[in-house]
Motif scaffolding. Structure first.
Motif, PDB file in Angstrom:
ATOM      1  N   GLY A   3      43.928  52.741  57.301  1.00 28.45           N
ATOM      2  CA  GLY A   3      43.971  52.761  55.840  1.00 28.45           C
ATOM      3  C   GLY A   3      42.740  52.122  55.223  1.00 28.45           C
ATOM      4  N   ILE A   4      42.603  52.355  53.938  1.00 30.12           N
ATOM      5  CA  ILE A   4      41.510  51.754  53.161  1.00 30.12           C
ATOM      6  C   ILE A   4      42.134  51.056  51.952  1.00 30.12           C
ATOM      7  CG2 ILE A   4      39.540  52.240  51.656  1.00 30.12           C
ATOM      8  CD1 ILE A   4      38.844  52.659  54.583  1.00 30.12           C
ATOM      9  N   TYR A   5      41.724  49.815  51.742  1.00 34.39           N
ATOM     10  CA  TYR A   5      42.133  49.113  50.532  1.00 34.39           C
ATOM     11  C   TYR A   5      40.882  48.869  49.695  1.00 34.39           C
ATOM     12  CZ  TYR A   5      43.681  45.451  47.340  1.00 34.39           C
ATOM     13  OH  TYR A   5      43.964  44.731  46.202  1.00 34.39           O
ATOM     14  N   VAL A   6      40.965  49.120  48.405  1.00 32.48           N
ATOM     15  CA  VAL A   6      39.833  48.845  47.512  1.00 32.48           C
ATOM     16  C   VAL A   6      40.305  47.854  46.449  1.00 32.48           C
ATOM     17  CG1 VAL A   6      38.119  49.798  45.939  1.00 32.48           C
ATOM     18  CG2 VAL A   6      38.947  51.186  47.866  1.00 32.48           C
ATOM     19  N   HIS A   7      39.673  46.696  46.445  1.00 31.34           N
ATOM     20  CA  HIS A   7      40.067  45.679  45.469  1.00 31.34           C
ATOM     21  C   HIS A   7      39.215  45.825  44.217  1.00 31.34           C
ATOM     22  CE1 HIS A   7      42.047  42.075  44.138  1.00 31.34           C
ATOM     23  NE2 HIS A   7      40.874  41.546  43.779  1.00 31.34           N
ATOM     24  N   VAL A   8      39.872  45.854  43.066  1.00 27.73           N
ATOM     25  CA  VAL A   8      39.143  45.921  41.793  1.00 27.73           C
ATOM     26  C   VAL A   8      39.460  44.635  41.029  1.00 27.73           C
ATOM     27  CG1 VAL A   8      38.796  47.216  39.658  1.00 27.73           C
ATOM     28  CG2 VAL A   8      39.307  48.427  41.803  1.00 27.73           C
ATOM     29  N   PRO A   9      38.494  43.724  41.007  1.00 27.25           N
ATOM     30  CA  PRO A   9      38.809  42.350  40.573  1.00 27.25           C
ATOM     31  C   PRO A   9      38.700  42.139  39.067  1.00 27.25           C
ATOM     32  CG  PRO A   9      36.557  42.413  41.311  1.00 27.25           C
ATOM     33  CD  PRO A   9      37.083  43.824  41.425  1.00 27.25           C
ATOM     34  N   PHE A  10      39.106  43.122  38.277  1.00 27.29           N
ATOM     35  CA  PHE A  10      38.959  42.971  36.822  1.00 27.29           C
ATOM     36  C   PHE A  10      40.301  43.112  36.125  1.00 27.29           C
ATOM     37  CE2 PHE A  10      35.145  45.233  38.444  1.00 27.29           C
ATOM     38  CZ  PHE A  10      34.274  44.157  38.403  1.00 27.29           C
ATOM     39  N   CYS A  11      40.461  42.314  35.069  1.00 30.08           N
ATOM     40  CA  CYS A  11      41.624  42.456  34.209  1.00 30.08           C
ATOM     41  C   CYS A  11      41.162  42.283  32.768  1.00 30.08           C
ATOM     42  CB  CYS A  11      42.672  41.392  34.529  1.00 30.08           C
ATOM     43  SG  CYS A  11      43.682  41.815  35.958  1.00 30.08           S
ATOM     44  N   ALA A  12      41.894  42.902  31.856  1.00 28.90           N
ATOM     45  CA  ALA A  12      41.555  42.747  30.446  1.00 28.90           C
ATOM     46  C   ALA A  12      41.797  41.302  30.015  1.00 28.90           C
ATOM     47  CB  ALA A  12      42.395  43.710  29.609  1.00 28.90           C
ATOM     48  N   SER A  13      42.844  40.713  30.574  1.00 28.76           N
ATOM     49  CA  SER A  13      43.105  39.291  30.326  1.00 28.76           C
ATOM     50  C   SER A  13      43.883  38.786  31.534  1.00 28.76           C
ATOM     51  CB  SER A  13      43.934  39.109  29.051  1.00 28.76           C
ATOM     52  OG  SER A  13      45.221  39.662  29.253  1.00 28.76           O
ATOM     53  N   ARG A  14      43.868  37.469  31.714  1.00 31.43           N
ATOM     54  CA  ARG A  14      44.581  36.928  32.881  1.00 31.43           C
ATOM     55  C   ARG A  14      46.012  36.575  32.525  1.00 31.43           C
ATOM     56  NH1 ARG A  14      42.374  35.839  37.682  1.00 31.43           N
ATOM     57  NH2 ARG A  14      44.290  34.809  38.278  1.00 31.43           N
ATOM     58  N   CYS A  15      46.935  36.958  33.380  1.00 24.15           N
ATOM     59  CA  CYS A  15      48.325  36.574  33.163  1.00 24.15           C
ATOM     60  C   CYS A  15      48.530  35.182  33.752  1.00 24.15           C
ATOM     61  CB  CYS A  15      49.259  37.556  33.848  1.00 24.15           C
ATOM     62  SG  CYS A  15      48.985  39.252  33.271  1.00 24.15           S
ATOM     63  N   GLY A  16      49.330  34.402  33.063  1.00 17.78           N
ATOM     64  CA  GLY A  16      49.489  32.993  33.420  1.00 17.78           C
ATOM     65  C   GLY A  16      50.069  32.739  34.789  1.00 17.78           C
ATOM     66  N   TYR A  17      50.820  33.693  35.362  1.00 17.60           N
ATOM     67  CA  TYR A  17      51.493  33.461  36.639  1.00 17.60           C
ATOM     68  C   TYR A  17      50.682  33.975  37.816  1.00 17.60           C
ATOM     69  CZ  TYR A  17      52.572  38.423  36.405  1.00 17.60           C
ATOM     70  OH  TYR A  17      52.452  39.776  36.334  1.00 17.60           O
ATOM     71  N   CYS A  18      49.565  34.717  37.514  1.00 13.30           N
ATOM     72  CA  CYS A  18      48.903  35.485  38.565  1.00 13.30           C
ATOM     73  C   CYS A  18      47.860  34.653  39.283  1.00 13.30           C
ATOM     74  CB  CYS A  18      48.240  36.716  37.950  1.00 13.30           C
ATOM     75  SG  CYS A  18      47.234  37.622  39.125  1.00 13.30           S
TER      76      CYS A  18
END
Lengths: 406, 627
Positions: free
Chosen positions: A31-46
């Motif tokens: 398999g291939i995993y591609v991580h995309v490390p961007f968010c519009a805003s950060r959620c407090g629990y993440c």
């Protein structure tokens, strides 16, 4: 702050693997995993490795990200050159992959195809936030080759979404799921979170009902975990919000299994239910069955033939390593035979298919018999030679794993 | 003929043997340092603070555990005896309540005592107790007020107090500063002038009293003696009169303040003996030394076998350390005749030792030395006193461990009591009385030492003061009260054994013998504590407190319902496996009580705070008088 990486051994600068690791690549799937490390805003629990645009600059920026990943794809192609085989599954996770333009995601997928080839029945999943997709963007993803989508629904209760810092409105996730099916996606998943402080039993029942009503073929449900270093953990520590309660989480889990079973879903992993065997996420199954995969992107983990490694975490550091022509790997571990056996029990026991009793050590067999006696392992499966968790056993899976291991 | 001050040849008339009676932080060690300097026995360049306190643990805690004797030559500087040459033997006394017997032997080796009191604080209970001991021994007492350089010093006030106590005039109290050296030379002159010289029979068979005995790794046991009669010579074979054991003398000498070999020591002199013996039990404090070839007929009086007053179980946290604990105890025993121990097995804690101590400070010192010097991690069970139990059939047993307490058939139980003296500012008298009464104390008397300081005398069950009595006393009096106590026989009491049952199984480590009126509180508090300390199991676990078969308290640990990580994907595997390995490692440190897994930490936490019911305290430090 994203969670920290484990300790490990250094990785050769060219990213090369010990020859033993290459001997049987793909025997349990590739398999291939591609991580995309961007968010519009950060959620407090993440605590995932993700950043908002304002946190990044230089080589880590969002618009050059696809090109950076292509450099790692090229590196992977060099390392696996002799043993390359078509890819069974591709998974884009994050972060929020759909913050990248569908064309960028398509370019990466195409590069993977060029480097390794995609199997005819390849499963290509992307995660998405409900508010980050539109019917048009979903159609473009579909035509780029994506055939499965996993949407972060979490809850339909407004106060729960607010506490989790989620930006979508209560009805949006189900609507996005319907749009995805209309765009031609074969498989659609909705992610739920339960046990959030302030969530009532009814709130969760409503969320389950909405997920089922959206007509998806897959639901994942996770208890809220307060991860160290998150804003949520700080608020709990300050007493602003109560810590999630394990007994409540247990009740919610039972409610989830009951509601989803009644709607025709079956559990195939502790936190995952599918409407049919073919609706199960093949990419995730590959993790639990000890398959091989290459993870692209900052902080991404890979596993090839008993070697686990993980990339540097920060997008700028990641881009810098690749620009300098070296591996972005931060560290790795070469698993000893004993480690692999431990992982096998630890991962396979999470699955409805369970594991073969014959793979256990003698002390594990005694513990398995005990676990059957105390109702944590299924009697019927035990008699068929397999260790499979009962419903109660699923809630105590880690304790059973500890008991089965020497 | 010129005056000789050499050991073995000094005229007893020129000898003065004295000790310093002082509370622990009143400056005894600093004054001793100054005496070493002024008499010239220590080179200024070799001087270090608290020269005589040898063990690190002593220097850190400011406690002198072991006494030592120093020979100081002194030429009188002033007055009508100016120019007179004398030999002073300063005998250091242990400064703690647990070591009363050792103190009494040190006093018995002296003709006089310097009563040292901090001019800013006045006398403390334990100093008072030792002063009474000195007066009972007919010692000449020289009262001095120390730390007169302090701005807070009130020498007039405390001189009145001292004069009142020993029946002298306030102006008889000397004023010194160990820190600056002021008044120290005058004090040395006064020691020569006021104290009587030792008297003994030079031509009689040797009788020398052992007032200290220590074990040295390189030289074996070093025995400190005060010669009463006769003369010990370096080639003699000595005999211990309590046991009849005979030892070859390898070396004899005096301390000044480093050991110096000598050919002999005679009447009134103080010195050390080395025989190569490896265990201080063969050379016991209080015993009489004589010469084998010409033995004395009768021993000197006052010898006692040190008897443990407080017992506690010591267990290694890591069971595989058991042999190391045994070796470490064997080593400590060489230097501590009062330490008793024997192997003990606890269902909850595994293999360990039942240890007897002189008191709680003694326990703490031993435990700390075991941990520090041998790198052991230990659990100690709640300390208990020794009970005498008379059964219905008239037979009698001695109980040093709650697990030995008989079930049923008990006619009478006797518990040890102490006579306690508390000195407190009069503002806190009510609060102190309340504390003592709550601990089943009986008031024996009360006196004003001065306008604002009161001496309270109580009889208390020893069991009531070995938990957190001292901490309570300190906190109720803002730290001003001081405590002294001495064993004073026994009394009959209504005692019961409370057992703690975990999932129906008694946990021996938590059993306690308590007064019947306190049994319920003890049961409730331990059960409640354990409920928070023991992690939830896969089944419901009742915790019960019971007297015999009668349950007096109950708590329940609910079954755990969730023990699973919700997410375990590709990036979680390594971390999860490492966590699993850590948990497996942690499981090895779990103790099984029946089917219940109890973490070591739960035992440690429950035992370290298992003070008396309903009260929060550090537990186990009642007798530390030095802070």
């Amino acid at each position: 702050m994203p969670s920290t990486l484990p300790d490990g051994d250094p990785v050769p600068v060219d990213g090369s693997l010990p020859s033993g690791a290459l001997a049987s690549v793909g025997a349990r799937g590739f398999g291939i995993y591609v991580h995309v490390p961007f968010c519009a805003s950060r959620c407090g629990y993440c605590d995932f490795n993700t950043y908002t645009a304002s946190e990044l600059g230089g080589g880590g920026a969002q618009d050059s990200y696809a090109d950076t990943v292509l450099a790692e794809v090229a590196l992977a192609a060099r390392v696996l050159d002799a043993v390359a085989r078509p890819v069974d599954t591709v998974f884009f996770g994050g972060g929020t992959p759909t913050l990248l333009p569908p064309d960028d995601l398509g370019r990466i997928l195409e590069a993977v195809n060029k480097a390794f080839g995609l199997a005819p029945d390849v499963e290509v999943t992307t995660e998405a936030n409900p508010e980050s997709v539109t019917p048009a963007s979903l159609r473009r993803l579909r035509s780029a080759g994506f055939n499965r989508i996993s949407l972060g629904m979490q809850s339909v209760a407004p106060h729960v979404l607010a506490l989790l810092d989620r930006r979508h409105t209560p009805g949006r996730a189900a609507a996005a799921a319907i749009e995805a099916r209309a765009a031609g996606f074969d498989h659609v998943n909705l992610d739920l979170i339960y046990g959030t402080p302030g969530e009532s039993g009814q709130d969760f029942a409503d969320s389950l009902g909405a997920a089922v009503a959206a007509g998806v073929d897959h639901v994942s449900a996770y208890s809220l975990i307060v991860e160290d270093g998150t804003r949520f953990a700080a608020r709990v520590r300050r007493g602003e919000i109560p810590a999630p309660d394990d007994d409540v989480a247990a009740d919610r889990y039972l409610a989830a299994d009951e509601a989803l079973s009644a709607a025709g879903f079956a559990w195939y992993e502790v936190s995952n239910w599918a409407r049919s065997p073919t609706a199960a996420c093949r990419h995730n199954l590959l993790y639990w069955r000890g398959g091989d995969w290459w993870g692209f992107g900052p902080g991404a983990h890979s596993h090839i033939g008993g070697v686990r490694w993980w990339n540097v975490k920060h997008p700028s550091a990641y881009a810098g390593r690749l620009a300098a022509g070296g591996t972005p790997a931060h560290a790795r571990e070469v698993l000893a035979e004993a480690d692999r056996r431990v992982e096998d029990v630890m991962l396979r026991l999470r699955l409805a298919e369970g594991l073969a009793l014959e793979s256990l050590a003698p002390s594990g067999l005694v513990a398995a018999a005990d676990a059957v006696g105390s109702g944590l392992l299924s009697v019927a499966e035990y008699e068929r030679g397999r260790a499979v968790l009962t419903l109660r056993g699923r809630l105590l899976a880690d304790a059973v794993v500890r008991a089965l291991l020497p | 003929m010129p005056t000789t001050l050499e050991p073995g040849a000094t005229d007893p008339g020129r000898i003065r043997n004295f000790c310093i009676i002082a509370h622990i932080d009143h400056g005894k060690s600093t004054l001793a340092d100054r005496m070493l300097q002024i008499t010239g026995v220590v080179d200024p360049r070799q001087m270090r603070a608290q020269y005589l306190d040898r063990m690190d643990i002593e220097r850190e805690r400011g406690i002198t555990i072991k006494s030592q004797a120093v020979r100081l030559p002194w030429r009188v500087r002033e007055g009508d005896q100016a120019g007179y040459d004398a030999v002073l033997n300063m005998i250091d006394t242990p400064g703690h309540v647990d070591f009363t017997y050792e103190v009494s032997r040190s006093l018995a080796a002296c003709e006089g005592a310097v009563l040292l009191v901090d001019a800013a604080q006045g006398i403390e209970a334990q100093t008072l107790a030792n002063l009474y001991l000195a007066m009972e021994n007919d010692l000449t007492v020289i009262p001095i007020l120390n730390k007169i350089d302090l701005p807070a010093a009130q020498p007039e006030k405390y001189a009145e107090e001292l004069a009142h106590l020993i029946g002298c005039q306030p102006e008889d109290c000397l004023r010194v500063s160990g820190k600056t050296g002021e008044g120290v030379s005058h004090l040395l002159d006064e020691i020569v002038r006021q104290l009587p010289a030792p008297i003994g029979e030079a031509d009689q068979p040797v009788r020398a009293m052992i007032f200290d005995s220590i074990y040295d790794v390189y030289r074996g046991v070093i025995t400190y003696v005060r010669v009463i009669d006769g003369r010990i010579e370096a080639r003699d074979r000595i005999k211990m009169m309590s046991t009849g054991a005979v030892h070859e003398l390898l070396e004899l000498g005096v301390i000044s303040p480093e050991p110096k070999k000598a050919g002999a020591i005679g009447v009134g002199e103080v010195g050390y003996l080395m025989t190569g013996v490896k265990d201080v039990r063969q050379s016991r404090v209080g015993d009489t030394v004589t010469i084998n070839s010409k033995p004395a007929k009768t021993a000197l009086g006052g010898y006692k076998d040190p008897k443990p007053m407080v017992y506690s179980g010591l267990y290694p946290i890591d069971g595989s350390d058991y042999p190391n604990l045994r070796d470490a105890l064997d080593k400590l025993k060489l230097n501590d005749a009062a330490l008793h121990y024997e192997p003990e097995t606890s269902a909850a804690l595994g293999f360990g030792f039942r240890c007897g101590f002189l008191g709680l400070l003694h326990l703490e010192i031993i435990r700390e030395r075991l941990e520090r010097e041998s790198g052991l991690e230990l659990i100690s069970t709640a300390p208990n006193v020794v009970y005498r139990v008379v059964l219905d059939d008239g037979s009698e047993i001695t109980v040093t461990n709650p697990s030995e307490y008989p079930t049923g058939k008990v006619a009478h139980v006797f518990e040890p009591v102490v006579r306690a003296t508390v000195l407190t500012p009069n503002d806190y008298v009510g609060s102190v009385m309340e504390l003592c009464q709550g601990r089943r104390g009986t008031l024996r008397g009360m006196d004003y030492l001065s306008a604002d300081r009161v001496e309270l005398r109580y009889t208390l069950p020893m069991a009531e003061i070995i938990y957190d009595f001292f901490d309570q006393l300190k906190s109720r009096t803002k730290g001003y009260a001081s405590l002294d106590y001495e064993p004073s026989g026994e009394q009959q009491a209504e005692l019961v054994k409370v057992d703690i049952l975990l999932h129906g199984e008694a946990v021996d480590a938590f059993s306690a013998i308590v007064h019947k009126d306190k049994a319920y509180n003890y049961g409730v508090s331990i059960a409640a504590k354990l409920r928070t300390l023991i992690p939830r199991q896969q089944f419901e676990v009742p915790i019960q407190a019971a007297i015999g078969s009668r349950i007096i308290a109950r708590e329940t640990i609910r079954a755990i319902r969730k023990d699973v990580l919700a997410k375990c994907y590709g990036g979680d595997i390594t971390r999860k496996r490492k966590l699993l390995e850590k948990q497996k490692e942690g499981k090895k440190r779990m103790k099984m009580v029946g089917r219940v897994e109890v973490p070591q930490e739960a035992f440690i936490a429950a035992l370290s705070t298992s003070d008396s019911p309903g009260e929060k305290g550090s537990g186990g430090r009642p007798s530390r008088q030095d802070k």
